[in-house]
Design a protein around this motif. Structure first.
Motif, PDB file in Angstrom:
ATOM      1  N   UNK A 137       0.813  -1.219   0.000  1.00  0.00           N
ATOM      2  CA  UNK A 137       0.000   0.000   0.000  1.00  0.00           C
ATOM      3  C   UNK A 137       0.847   1.270   0.000  1.00  0.00           C
ATOM      4  N   UNK A 138       2.155   1.136   0.219  1.00  0.00           N
ATOM      5  CA  UNK A 138       3.010   2.311   0.389  1.00  0.00           C
ATOM      6  C   UNK A 138       4.139   2.271  -0.630  1.00  0.00           C
ATOM      7  N   UNK A 139       3.999   2.974  -1.737  1.00  0.00           N
ATOM      8  CA  UNK A 139       4.983   2.860  -2.835  1.00  0.00           C
ATOM      9  C   UNK A 139       6.386   3.303  -2.474  1.00  0.00           C
ATOM     10  N   UNK A 140       6.540   4.161  -1.479  1.00  0.00           N
ATOM     11  CA  UNK A 140       7.868   4.672  -1.131  1.00  0.00           C
ATOM     12  C   UNK A 140       8.512   3.948   0.046  1.00  0.00           C
ATOM     13  N   UNK A 141       7.946   2.845   0.460  1.00  0.00           N
ATOM     14  CA  UNK A 141       8.507   2.087   1.574  1.00  0.00           C
ATOM     15  C   UNK A 141       9.322   0.894   1.075  1.00  0.00           C
ATOM     16  N   UNK A 142      10.421   0.632   1.763  1.00  0.00           N
ATOM     17  CA  UNK A 142      11.280  -0.510   1.502  1.00  0.00           C
ATOM     18  C   UNK A 142      11.681  -1.120   2.846  1.00  0.00           C
ATOM     19  N   UNK A 143      12.198  -2.348   2.839  1.00  0.00           N
ATOM     20  CA  UNK A 143      12.527  -3.006   4.103  1.00  0.00           C
ATOM     21  C   UNK A 143      13.671  -3.994   3.942  1.00  0.00           C
ATOM     22  N   UNK A 144      14.376  -4.196   5.047  1.00  0.00           N
ATOM     23  CA  UNK A 144      15.278  -5.332   5.203  1.00  0.00           C
ATOM     24  C   UNK A 144      14.658  -6.246   6.247  1.00  0.00           C
ATOM     25  N   UNK A 145      14.601  -7.529   5.933  1.00  0.00           N
ATOM     26  CA  UNK A 145      13.978  -8.494   6.832  1.00  0.00           C
ATOM     27  C   UNK A 145      14.987  -9.577   7.208  1.00  0.00           C
ATOM     28  N   UNK A 146      15.006  -9.919   8.496  1.00  0.00           N
ATOM     29  CA  UNK A 146      15.866 -10.978   9.001  1.00  0.00           C
ATOM     30  C   UNK A 146      14.975 -12.042   9.610  1.00  0.00           C
ATOM     31  N   UNK A 147      14.986 -13.234   9.010  1.00  0.00           N
ATOM     32  CA  UNK A 147      14.223 -14.362   9.531  1.00  0.00           C
ATOM     33  C   UNK A 147      15.213 -15.403  10.042  1.00  0.00           C
ATOM     34  N   UNK A 148      15.237 -15.540  11.349  1.00  0.00           N
ATOM     35  CA  UNK A 148      16.253 -16.346  12.033  1.00  0.00           C
ATOM     36  C   UNK A 148      15.565 -17.394  12.907  1.00  0.00           C
ATOM     37  N   UNK A 149      14.862 -18.353  12.293  1.00  0.00           N
ATOM     38  CA  UNK A 149      14.092 -19.319  13.092  1.00  0.00           C
ATOM     39  C   UNK A 149      14.987 -20.360  13.743  1.00  0.00           C
ATOM     40  N   UNK A 150      14.427 -21.048  14.735  1.00  0.00           N
ATOM     41  CA  UNK A 150      15.144 -22.150  15.370  1.00  0.00           C
ATOM     42  C   UNK A 150      15.137 -23.388  14.477  1.00  0.00           C
ATOM     43  N   UNK A 151      14.094 -23.525  13.654  1.00  0.00           N
ATOM     44  CA  UNK A 151      13.957 -24.708  12.818  1.00  0.00           C
ATOM     45  C   UNK A 151      13.238 -24.376  11.528  1.00  0.00           C
ATOM     46  N   UNK A 152      12.126 -25.088  11.266  1.00  0.00           N
ATOM     47  CA  UNK A 152      11.409 -24.975  10.003  1.00  0.00           C
ATOM     48  C   UNK A 152      10.135 -24.149  10.134  1.00  0.00           C
ATOM     49  N   UNK A 153      10.146 -23.125  10.961  1.00  0.00           N
ATOM     50  CA  UNK A 153       8.934 -22.359  11.238  1.00  0.00           C
ATOM     51  C   UNK A 153       8.480 -21.482  10.071  1.00  0.00           C
ATOM     52  N   UNK A 154       9.390 -21.098   9.184  1.00  0.00           N
ATOM     53  CA  UNK A 154       9.021 -20.221   8.069  1.00  0.00           C
ATOM     54  C   UNK A 154       8.412 -21.064   6.952  1.00  0.00           C
ATOM     55  N   UNK A 155       7.197 -20.733   6.537  1.00  0.00           N
ATOM     56  CA  UNK A 155       6.528 -21.493   5.493  1.00  0.00           C
ATOM     57  C   UNK A 155       6.905 -20.959   4.113  1.00  0.00           C
ATOM     58  N   UNK A 156       6.731 -21.825   3.105  1.00  0.00           N
ATOM     59  CA  UNK A 156       7.014 -21.409   1.732  1.00  0.00           C
ATOM     60  C   UNK A 156       6.076 -20.292   1.299  1.00  0.00           C
ATOM     61  N   UNK A 157       4.860 -20.338   1.783  1.00  0.00           N
ATOM     62  CA  UNK A 157       3.896 -19.286   1.491  1.00  0.00           C
ATOM     63  C   UNK A 157       4.425 -17.930   1.949  1.00  0.00           C
ATOM     64  N   UNK A 158       5.071 -17.888   3.078  1.00  0.00           N
ATOM     65  CA  UNK A 158       5.644 -16.642   3.580  1.00  0.00           C
ATOM     66  C   UNK A 158       6.742 -16.133   2.659  1.00  0.00           C
ATOM     67  N   UNK A 159       7.594 -17.036   2.190  1.00  0.00           N
ATOM     68  CA  UNK A 159       8.656 -16.631   1.263  1.00  0.00           C
ATOM     69  C   UNK A 159       8.061 -16.140  -0.054  1.00  0.00           C
ATOM     70  N   UNK A 160       6.974 -16.761  -0.498  1.00  0.00           N
ATOM     71  CA  UNK A 160       6.293 -16.289  -1.710  1.00  0.00           C
ATOM     72  C   UNK A 160       5.803 -14.859  -1.543  1.00  0.00           C
ATOM     73  N   UNK A 161       5.259 -14.552  -0.380  1.00  0.00           N
ATOM     74  CA  UNK A 161       4.746 -13.195  -0.136  1.00  0.00           C
ATOM     75  C   UNK A 161       5.883 -12.178  -0.150  1.00  0.00           C
TER      76      UNK A 161
END
Length: 297
Positions: A137-161
């Motif tokens: 919704x915000x064309x001028x916004x950007x981000x750096x994201x750090x996903x540091x799970x203990x195991x397999x908590x991050x789903x493929x759907x999340x990476x797709x998004x």
């Protein structure tokens, strides 16, 4: 305080922090509103087994090491994001992190103001989904994201998004040796609960045909599957799948992280922006930092 951390943890943290400094150096020359998102922020502290003494930020302990979230909040004003979104599923971690930030703020330490910092309790995948919706919704916004799970908590759907957003530089810790290789036993008999977890992690059941081999039928005409894929094959498969999502913005090898001499994790980098003017510099910075980290080991 979380009881984890060793050389690989410090190495991972240094790479991410150095990338943030380089990212902000480049991006502050432009008119973007920048966010830092850590969906597995932890308690703020870890007991690493070293004798490092941390000053300020609530805790004095000769065995305490500052986690990535607090280290980012402590970065100098010249290296500051407009927003910080720090989340964790564990109530105690959130309480500890918030207490550390509040104490630093009350003590006059160099941390961002309260209106710039969100410390949230919740599932990482839902937090990422909310942030992706916000970025759309915000064309001028950007981000750096750090996903540091203990195991397999991050789903493929999340990476797709994240990939669809086109606005996020992602550092992702993948448990190649710590989890993936363990739930894919070589004999090929993967329990249903593990198959379900792998399907969620890889976005479907193709991992089995891609990483397992069908054996020749025995005397009774029965064939089975076995995993001939090595740990390196699993790592290469993860990177290939990430390239399928993010395209050319994925670092080709990532950074292998070891525990007690055993390859346990892969620190992967992906730039969701498919414009070469964006992913080109991002990849060069990430590659330089990973090469430095490899040389430091």
């Amino acid at each position: 305080m979380q009881e984890f951390g060793a050389e690989h943890t410090l190495l991972k943290q240094e790479v991410v922090l150095d990338y943030l400094r380089a990212y902000l150096t480049v991006m502050r020359k432009q008119r973007f509103r920048l966010s830092y998102i850590d969906a597995f922020a932890g308690s703020g502290w870890r007991r690493s087994g070293t004798d490092a003494i941390q000053d300020g930020l609530l805790l004095q302990d000769k065995e305490a090491a500052m986690g990535c979230a607090l280290s980012v909040l402590r970065m100098p004003k010249d290296f500051r994001f407009h927003r910080y979104v720090l989340g964790d599923l564990m109530r105690g971690n959130v309480r500890s992190l918030r207490a550390a930030y509040d104490a630093a703020l009350a003590g006059g330490e160099n941390v961002p103001p309260p209106e710039a910092v969100q410390i949230l309790r919740g599932d990482a995948n839902r937090l990422v989904e909310a942030e992706c919706q916000r970025l759309e919704k915000l064309p001028n916004d950007r981000a750096v994201m750090f996903l540091d799970p203990y195991g397999m908590q991050v789903s493929w759907r999340t990476l797709e998004r994240i990939a669809i957003s086109g606005k996020i530089d992602l550092w992702l810790l993948v448990p190649t040796g710590m989890a993936l290789a363990r739930v894919m036993p070589r004999h090929g008999d993967v329990p249903p609960s593990w198959r379900k977890a792998l399907d969620r992690f890889f976005g479907g059941p193709d991992w089995k045909s891609d990483l397992f081999t069908q054996t020749e039928p025995d005397l009774f005409g029965v064939s089975t599957q076995r995993r001939d894929a090595t740990l390196q094959d699993i790592t290469d498969y993860v990177l290939r799948r990430l390239r399928d999502l993010f395209g050319p913005g994925v670092h080709p090898s990532g950074l292998d992280l070891s525990i007690a001499g055993r390859r346990s994790y892969l620190l992967a980098f992906a730039c969701a922006n498919r414009n070469s003017a964006a992913f080109g510099p991002a990849l060069r910075i990430a590659d330089h930092l990973m090469r430095e980290a490899k040389g430091a080991r």
